[in-house]
Enzyme design. Sequence first.
Site, PDB file in Angstrom:
ATOM      1  N   HIS A  98       2.363  -7.289  -7.339  1.00 41.47           N
ATOM      2  CA  HIS A  98       0.993  -6.741  -7.343  1.00 41.47           C
ATOM      3  C   HIS A  98       0.552  -6.503  -5.893  1.00 41.47           C
ATOM      4  CE1 HIS A  98      -3.304  -6.345  -7.914  1.00 41.47           C
ATOM      5  NE2 HIS A  98      -3.046  -6.103  -9.188  1.00 41.47           N
ATOM      6  N   GLU A 166       0.037   1.537  -9.740  1.00 46.42           N
ATOM      7  CA  GLU A 166      -1.337   1.193  -9.363  1.00 46.42           C
ATOM      8  C   GLU A 166      -1.612   1.657  -7.933  1.00 46.42           C
ATOM      9  OE1 GLU A 166      -2.941  -2.390 -11.695  1.00 46.42           O
ATOM     10  OE2 GLU A 166      -1.724  -3.202 -10.086  1.00 46.42           O
TER      11      GLU A 166
HETATM   12  P1  PGA Z   1      -8.833  -3.241 -11.734  1.00 46.09           P
HETATM   13  O1  PGA Z   1      -7.508  -4.056 -11.337  1.00 46.09           O
HETATM   14  O2  PGA Z   1      -8.657  -2.806 -13.166  1.00 46.09           O
HETATM   15  O3  PGA Z   1      -9.942  -4.223 -11.549  1.00 46.09           O
HETATM   16  O4  PGA Z   1      -8.917  -2.073 -10.820  1.00 46.09           O
HETATM   17  C1  PGA Z   1      -6.249  -3.632 -11.750  1.00 46.09           C
HETATM   18  C2  PGA Z   1      -5.190  -4.545 -11.186  1.00 46.09           C
HETATM   19  O5  PGA Z   1      -5.350  -5.031 -10.066  1.00 46.09           O
HETATM   20  O6  PGA Z   1      -4.185  -4.816 -11.812  1.00 46.09           O
END
Ligand code: PGA
Length: 239
Positions: A98, A166
Amino acid sequence: MTCPVILVANWKMKLGVGESEKLAKDVVRGLKSSRDHGRAVILCPSFPALDRVADVLRNTNIAIGAQDVFWQTSGAYTGEVSARELKELGCRFVIIGHSERRALGEADADVHKKTRAALTAGLTPILCVGEPIAVRRAGRQASYVRQQLAAALKGLRRSRVIIAYEPIWAIGSGKADNPESIARMARVIHATVGAMPVLYGGSVSASNARDFLHTPGIQGALVGGASLHTAEFITIATS
Ligand code: PGA
């Protein structure tokens, strides 16, 4: 056989243990009452809450995952948690790489070792990739993500890996990426790693989830902030 839509709730370090247990109970109740949702839902609480949340999820069709794992199987590694321990607690999934962990110093080589350890232990890695804003502005996101994927998956059997795309600037910002560029990145990811599920993460909410869940090449979502609110998460999970 078509793969179900996958919804991962990343609760980060936002809840206490009791709060995590309560949220898990509420999600179980909410998804039960919203007819056969036909979705693969995975809740990822912090380490200390895993045991109690796993208890809540026993005998439901909601799975539990961890937010990180260490690459060694056991030994003098103060503060770390092994894949074997996660399995013992009932985890089948683990988020790896992450951007919030990478920001704390996790390198591509660490992500690789963690992915290998998870696979060896029989856990399904949810491998996070995504570019920072400067890379996006320069239009270099495809090569950036290709390099992250190559480093993380080098030499590994890929049949049981989920990729979460992401973009870092979209996480927690309220500014989600647009479906067109996500579809483009899904094509880049599939061309690089083959036919594994690709999720989108970054400011997914009840109001935009439907767009992402219907984006070509996208198989589901990794949800942070919005997964902390039962009603909103249920709406997303059933979008
Ligand atoms: P968020 O986070 O939906 O609050 O943007 C997503 C993540 O960090 O996995």
